[in-house]
Design an enzyme around this catalytic site. Structure first.
Site, short mmCIF file in Angstrom:
data_model
loop_
_atom_site.label_atom_id
_atom_site.label_comp_id
_atom_site.label_asym_id
_atom_site.label_seq_id
_atom_site.Cartn_x
_atom_site.Cartn_y
_atom_site.Cartn_z
N MET A 1 6.46 5.18 -4.68
CA MET A 1 6.91 4.94 -3.31
C MET A 1 7.25 6.21 -2.54
O MET A 1 7.99 6.15 -1.56
CB MET A 1 8.11 4.00 -3.31
CG MET A 1 7.81 2.63 -3.91
SD MET A 1 6.42 1.80 -3.11
CE MET A 1 7.18 1.34 -1.56
N ASN B 1 -4.90 5.22 -6.28
CA ASN B 1 -3.77 4.39 -5.88
C ASN B 1 -4.24 2.94 -5.78
O ASN B 1 -5.40 2.68 -5.50
CB ASN B 1 -3.23 4.84 -4.53
CG ASN B 1 -2.01 4.04 -4.09
OD1 ASN B 1 -1.14 3.74 -4.91
ND2 ASN B 1 -1.94 3.68 -2.82
N GLY C 1 6.61 -1.52 -12.29
CA GLY C 1 5.61 -1.06 -13.25
C GLY C 1 4.73 -2.14 -13.84
O GLY C 1 4.19 -1.97 -14.92
N SER C 2 4.54 -3.24 -13.10
CA SER C 2 3.68 -4.29 -13.67
C SER C 2 2.21 -3.87 -13.68
O SER C 2 1.46 -4.25 -14.58
CB SER C 2 3.87 -5.61 -12.94
OG SER C 2 3.35 -5.57 -11.64
N GLU D 1 -4.20 -7.73 -8.64
CA GLU D 1 -4.04 -6.30 -8.86
C GLU D 1 -4.13 -5.97 -10.34
O GLU D 1 -4.70 -4.96 -10.75
CB GLU D 1 -2.70 -5.81 -8.32
CG GLU D 1 -2.57 -5.87 -6.81
CD GLU D 1 -1.24 -5.29 -6.34
OE1 GLU D 1 -0.76 -4.31 -6.92
OE2 GLU D 1 -0.67 -5.83 -5.37
N LEU E 1 2.96 11.69 -0.74
CA LEU E 1 2.62 12.99 -1.32
C LEU E 1 1.95 13.86 -0.26
O LEU E 1 1.09 13.39 0.48
CB LEU E 1 1.69 12.79 -2.52
CG LEU E 1 2.32 12.03 -3.69
CD1 LEU E 1 1.24 11.54 -4.66
CD2 LEU E 1 3.34 12.92 -4.40
N HIS F 1 -3.28 -0.46 -3.58
CA HIS F 1 -2.53 -0.83 -2.36
C HIS F 1 -2.72 -2.32 -2.11
O HIS F 1 -3.84 -2.83 -2.18
CB HIS F 1 -3.05 -0.02 -1.18
CG HIS F 1 -2.31 -0.31 0.09
ND1 HIS F 1 -1.04 0.17 0.33
CD2 HIS F 1 -2.65 -1.06 1.16
CE1 HIS F 1 -0.63 -0.27 1.51
NE2 HIS F 1 -1.59 -1.01 2.03
N LEU G 1 -2.43 8.76 4.44
CA LEU G 1 -1.70 7.70 3.72
C LEU G 1 -2.52 6.41 3.65
O LEU G 1 -2.91 5.85 4.68
CB LEU G 1 -0.37 7.42 4.40
CG LEU G 1 0.50 6.35 3.72
CD1 LEU G 1 0.98 6.84 2.36
CD2 LEU G 1 1.68 5.97 4.61
N ASP G 2 -2.76 5.96 2.43
CA ASP G 2 -3.56 4.74 2.18
C ASP G 2 -4.92 4.79 2.87
O ASP G 2 -5.51 3.75 3.17
CB ASP G 2 -2.79 3.47 2.63
CG ASP G 2 -1.46 3.31 1.91
OD1 ASP G 2 -1.38 3.72 0.73
OD2 ASP G 2 -0.51 2.79 2.52
N THR H 1 -6.23 10.62 -0.68
CA THR H 1 -6.45 11.83 0.13
C THR H 1 -5.17 12.02 0.95
O THR H 1 -4.27 11.16 0.91
CB THR H 1 -7.67 11.66 1.07
OG1 THR H 1 -7.36 10.62 2.00
CG2 THR H 1 -8.94 11.34 0.30
N SER I 1 -6.59 -3.25 -2.90
CA SER I 1 -7.64 -2.23 -2.92
C SER I 1 -7.24 -1.11 -3.85
O SER I 1 -6.07 -0.74 -3.93
CB SER I 1 -7.83 -1.62 -1.52
OG SER I 1 -7.99 -2.62 -0.53
C1 GRF Z 1 2.01 -3.24 -6.06
O1 GRF Z 1 1.92 -4.31 -5.17
C2 GRF Z 1 1.11 -2.12 -5.64
O2 GRF Z 1 -0.08 -2.55 -5.03
C3 GRF Z 1 1.94 -1.38 -4.64
O3 GRF Z 1 3.26 -1.46 -5.13
C4 GRF Z 1 3.39 -2.59 -5.99
C5 GRF Z 1 3.82 -2.07 -7.31
O4 GRF Z 1 4.14 -3.09 -8.22
N1 GRF Z 1 1.46 -0.04 -4.45
P1 GRF Z 1 4.39 -2.70 -9.74
O5 GRF Z 1 5.46 -1.62 -9.78
O6 GRF Z 1 3.09 -2.20 -10.31
O7 GRF Z 1 4.85 -3.95 -10.39
#
Ligand code: GRF
Length: 220
Positions: free
Chosen positions: A90, A107, A12-13, A174, A93, A109, A144-145, A141, A136
């Site tokens: 993870m 999302n 959840g960062s 990110e 959907l 990614h 996937l990704d 949609t 990104s």
């Molecule tokens: C991140 O690298 C994000 O891009 C990917 O999963 C990771 C999640 O990290 N989808 P966090 O849980 O937000 O720390």
């Protein structure tokens, strides 16, 4: 005030970065709920610390994806979100779920999409010998990704990188990218129409390339 619901599975960062940015920038947006498929997700604790309502919808309680997706939808609906954002969620959907949130499901990614959809992106980038990597943010949609990309941020690959080091540098980016794009959405600047992303009412022919300057370590 637009209402955001976050879906998470773990650390959840990115969620934390969004929560922090919303309070710091006084954007007209509020995370009204954090929902996880994993009751042990550290991100749930982050949400509680921030006074945000949490819910758990454990995929193991459902016999198939369709029923999990339906339960997730039921958990989300009472919060009436304007935007649902996936932050390290993870589970894949299904199309029915995704289509219910068309244009209001984002999302993040860890790759320069459309390159490296799926998992283990950092190791795959290193194995390929790429000189650049990144992250990104895209509308989700059923592919996937594969949904329309709004914005990306690039990170240089260093000769001595291993997947962990590279992942940490991407993660730092990110944490700037996601709050920025969510801020655009909250301000009504970005929208999806017929698979086309519009920013400030102009159709994007390619993702916005952002550059925050690279720093050395991620705040996990
Ligand atoms: C991140 O690298 C994000 O891009 C990917 O999963 C990771 C999640 O990290 N989808 P966090 O849980 O937000 O720390």
């Amino acid at each position: 005030m637009i209402r955001l619901v976050a879906l998470i599975s773990g650390r959840g960062s990115n969620l934390q970065a969004v929560i922090d940015a919303l309070s710091a920038q006084s954007l007209a947006a509020e995370v009204v709920a954090v929902i996880s498929n994993n009751s042990n997700a550290l991100g749930l604790e982050r949400a509680r610390q921030a006074g945000i309502v949490t819910r758990v919808v454990d995929h193991r309680d459902y016999p198939d994806r369709a029923q999990f997706d339906a339960a997730l939808h039921q958990a989300i609906q009472p919060f009436a979100p304007d935007l649902v954002f996936l932050a390290g969620f993870m589970r894949i959907l299904g199309a029915e779920f995704v289509n219910q949130y068309h244009g209001r499901l984002l999302n993040i990614h860890p790759s320069l999409l459309p390159a490296y959809r799926g998992l283990n992106t950092h190791a795959r980038v290193l194995a390929a010998g790429d000189l650049q990597h990144g992250a990104s943010v895209h509308f989700v949609t059923p592919k996937l990704d594969g949904g329309p990309v709004i914005a990306r941020v690039a990170v240089n690959v260093h000769p001595d990188d291993d997947p962990e080091r590279l992942a940490a540098r991407v993660l730092t980016q990110e944490h700037q990218l996601y709050p920025m794009v969510i801020g655009w959405f909250a301000a009504g600047r970005v929208r999806l129409h017929n698979q086309q992303v519009y920013l400030d009412d102009h159709p994007l022919s390619q993702p916005v390339e952002l550059d925050f300057g690279e720093s050395s370590c991620a705040a996990l």
